[in-house]
Design a protein around this motif. Structure first.
Motif, short mmCIF file in Angstrom:
data_model
loop_
_atom_site.label_atom_id
_atom_site.label_comp_id
_atom_site.label_asym_id
_atom_site.label_seq_id
_atom_site.Cartn_x
_atom_site.Cartn_y
_atom_site.Cartn_z
N SER A 58 -1.90 10.30 -2.60
CA SER A 58 -1.89 10.64 -1.18
C SER A 58 -2.52 9.54 -0.34
O SER A 58 -2.01 9.19 0.74
CB SER A 58 -2.63 11.96 -0.97
N VAL A 59 -3.61 8.96 -0.84
CA VAL A 59 -4.27 7.85 -0.14
C VAL A 59 -3.33 6.65 -0.06
O VAL A 59 -3.13 6.05 1.02
CB VAL A 59 -5.58 7.46 -0.84
N LEU A 60 -2.73 6.30 -1.19
CA LEU A 60 -1.81 5.15 -1.22
C LEU A 60 -0.60 5.40 -0.33
O LEU A 60 -0.16 4.51 0.42
CB LEU A 60 -1.37 4.87 -2.65
N GLY A 61 -0.06 6.61 -0.40
CA GLY A 61 1.12 6.94 0.40
C GLY A 61 0.84 6.87 1.90
O GLY A 61 1.69 6.42 2.67
N SER A 62 -0.34 7.31 2.30
CA SER A 62 -0.69 7.26 3.73
C SER A 62 -0.77 5.81 4.22
O SER A 62 -0.29 5.49 5.31
CB SER A 62 -2.04 7.96 3.95
N TRP A 63 -1.39 4.95 3.41
CA TRP A 63 -1.46 3.53 3.80
C TRP A 63 -0.08 2.90 3.81
O TRP A 63 0.31 2.21 4.76
CB TRP A 63 -2.36 2.76 2.82
N LEU A 64 0.69 3.14 2.74
CA LEU A 64 2.02 2.55 2.61
C LEU A 64 2.94 3.05 3.71
O LEU A 64 3.72 2.27 4.28
CB LEU A 64 2.59 2.90 1.24
N GLY A 65 2.86 4.34 4.03
CA GLY A 65 3.69 4.90 5.08
C GLY A 65 3.42 4.26 6.43
O GLY A 65 4.34 3.97 7.19
N GLY A 66 2.14 4.02 6.74
CA GLY A 66 1.79 3.37 7.99
C GLY A 66 2.31 1.94 8.06
O GLY A 66 2.88 1.51 9.07
N TYR A 67 2.14 1.21 6.96
CA TYR A 67 2.59 -0.19 6.91
C TYR A 67 4.10 -0.29 7.05
O TYR A 67 4.62 -1.07 7.84
CB TYR A 67 2.12 -0.82 5.59
N LEU A 68 4.82 0.51 6.27
CA LEU A 68 6.28 0.45 6.28
C LEU A 68 6.87 0.96 7.59
O LEU A 68 7.92 0.48 8.03
CB LEU A 68 6.83 1.27 5.10
N ASN A 74 2.04 -0.01 20.87
CA ASN A 74 3.44 0.09 20.45
C ASN A 74 3.72 -0.51 19.08
O ASN A 74 4.50 0.02 18.32
CB ASN A 74 4.34 -0.59 21.49
N GLY A 75 3.08 -1.62 18.76
CA GLY A 75 3.41 -2.32 17.52
C GLY A 75 2.58 -1.92 16.32
O GLY A 75 2.80 -2.44 15.22
N ASN A 76 1.61 -1.03 16.50
CA ASN A 76 0.74 -0.71 15.35
C ASN A 76 0.50 0.80 15.19
O ASN A 76 -0.47 1.20 14.53
CB ASN A 76 -0.61 -1.43 15.50
N LYS A 77 1.37 1.62 15.76
CA LYS A 77 1.16 3.07 15.66
C LYS A 77 1.21 3.54 14.21
O LYS A 77 0.45 4.42 13.80
CB LYS A 77 2.21 3.82 16.49
N GLY A 78 2.12 2.96 13.42
CA GLY A 78 2.22 3.35 12.02
C GLY A 78 0.94 3.05 11.25
O GLY A 78 0.47 3.88 10.47
N ALA A 79 0.37 1.85 11.48
CA ALA A 79 -0.86 1.47 10.79
C ALA A 79 -2.01 2.40 11.17
O ALA A 79 -2.79 2.83 10.32
CB ALA A 79 -1.21 0.03 11.12
N TYR A 80 -2.12 2.73 12.45
CA TYR A 80 -3.19 3.63 12.91
C TYR A 80 -3.01 5.03 12.32
O TYR A 80 -3.97 5.65 11.86
CB TYR A 80 -3.22 3.70 14.43
#
Length: 404
Positions: A64-74, A341-347
């Protein structure tokens, strides 16, 4: 009638896209019935020891931790439409594979893989909410999405209980169907909308398109805020672990009564979330709302020190539900408002990680405190930690958000 109309009015202003995102979430979560029964499946059907079952469940938290990080990045790299689509369609077949690999090692690997892929969906879904919701309705849109999650988790375990009584394999089949149907509906509804949105983005100036914003990992106030969200989540998610143990061992409740109280909590959230969020938005500022949410969560645990009769437990659970309503959706709103706008996924990914860590820590920490010091120490400790967190959340969020 006036009360009903007032309730309906709380949903006004939400876009069709916000509703459809919640419907997709509802279908997906209604099909998610493996997790509540995973421990029972491993110990009862596969004959795993409690220790080995715990190891497998911990891999769910790590994934879950990895998926949350990966989901934000992707999501920032490819867009939330593609990440949600691939998450739903890739997670579906894994549910069918799990029953064919009943060893501890393979279960750990598959559950890790499943939770990683499934939880890439969460940051992408949160970004989609910020994309399609009007700014003034952002918290309502997050609340509607959470209502879908809670309703889905109410339907899923209830249906899962019936299916597992027939065969555990039905759990995995229905999880497969739920993810697949959610994916199909999502693609049908959002494919054209995503294309229109992308074309609109291309027409914007190059300066706007190239803007990526600050990395959340360098936004130190936000990292402190995320740490406080983790602390809150560690205390709050005792709901899934130590509270049922308290009901069974101290309150001496039957399994059916425990299920009634937990089901009641989902019903209360579905019924009251939108009206309470609407009231809070009209009368309070976000730092004040988060302060109240954390304090009420602490009080709900403190109440357990002073009694364990059924009425008192229901009142305590009601207080905890109100705390959840005034904390979790506004925590997502703070994250959305802090991002660009460009970093919503990462946040959103960092915010997801903050909560995912609690899935790893809470089960072990809660049971450790209870076994060494007793339930009362856990409830007193939770109250103190949440009270301190409430003050710190108020201070940091007040500094993070622009004054209105």
């Amino acid at each position: 009638m006036k009360l009903f109309n007032s309730y309906i009015n709380t949903f006004k202003g939400l876009s069709k896209e916000a509703w459809m995102l919640s419907i997709v979430m509802l279908i997906n979560r209604s099909g998610s019935m493996v997790l509540p029964f995973l421990g029972v499946y491993m110990t009862d059907h596969l004959k795993f020891s409690l220790e080995n079952a715990g190891i497998v469940l911990s891999f769910y938290g790590i994934g879950s931790v990895l998926g949350s990080w990966l989901g934000g990045y992707l999501t920032d790299k490819f867009g939330e439409y593609y990440i949600q689509t691939w998450s739903l369609f890739l997670s579906a077949p894994i549910f069918l594979i799990i029953p064919f690999f009943p060893s501890v090692e393979m279960m750990a690997v598959l559950i890790f893989l499943q939770s990683t892929i499934s939880d890439t969906f969460r940051p992408a879904n949160s970004v989609a909410i910020t994309k399609y919701a009007r700014p003034e309705n952002l918290t309502k849109a997050f609340s509607l999405n959470r209502m879908a999650v809670n309703l889905g988790f109410s339907i899923g375990p209830a249906l899962g209980g019936v299916l597992s009584g027939i065969s555990y394999n039905f759990l995995f089949v229905f999880n497969f169907i739920g993810a697949l149907v959610a994916g199909i509906i999502y693609v049908i509804f959002f494919r054209k909308r995503n294309k229109i949105f992308r074309e609109k983005k291309k027409s914007e100036t190059t300066e706007v398109i190239k803007k990526t914003g600050k990395s959340p990992y360098k936004d130190y106030p936000f990292l402190l805020y995320s740490f406080l969200c983790t602390v809150f989540a560690i205390c709050f998610f005792q709901f899934f672990n130590t509270i049922p143990l308290f009901y069974k061992d101290v309150a001496k409740l039957s399994q059916s009564t425990i299920g009634f109280i937990l089901g009641y909590s989902g019903f209360i959230i579905v019924l009251l979330e939108m009206p309470l969020v609407s009231i809070a938005e009209r009368t309070l500022k976000i730092p004040q709302i988060l302060f109240l949410g954390a304090v009420l969560a602490g009080l709900s645990y403190l109440m357990l020190v002073f009694g364990s009769n059924i009425l008192w437990l229901i009142i305590s659970m009601t207080v905890l539900c109100v705390a959840e309503i005034w904390a979790l959706p506004f925590m997502s709103t703070v994250t959305a408002l802090r991002s660009e706008n460009g970093n919503k996924g990462a946040y959103m990914g960092v915010n997801g990680i903050a909560f995912s860590f609690s899935f790893i820590i809470t089960p072990f920490l809660g049971t450790y405190v209870v076994s060494r010091f007793g339930f009362d120490s856990l409830w007193y400790g939770s109250f103190v930690v949440l009270a301190i967190s409430a003050v710190l959340l108020y201070i940091i969020v007040k500094k993070m958000l622009p004054a209105k």
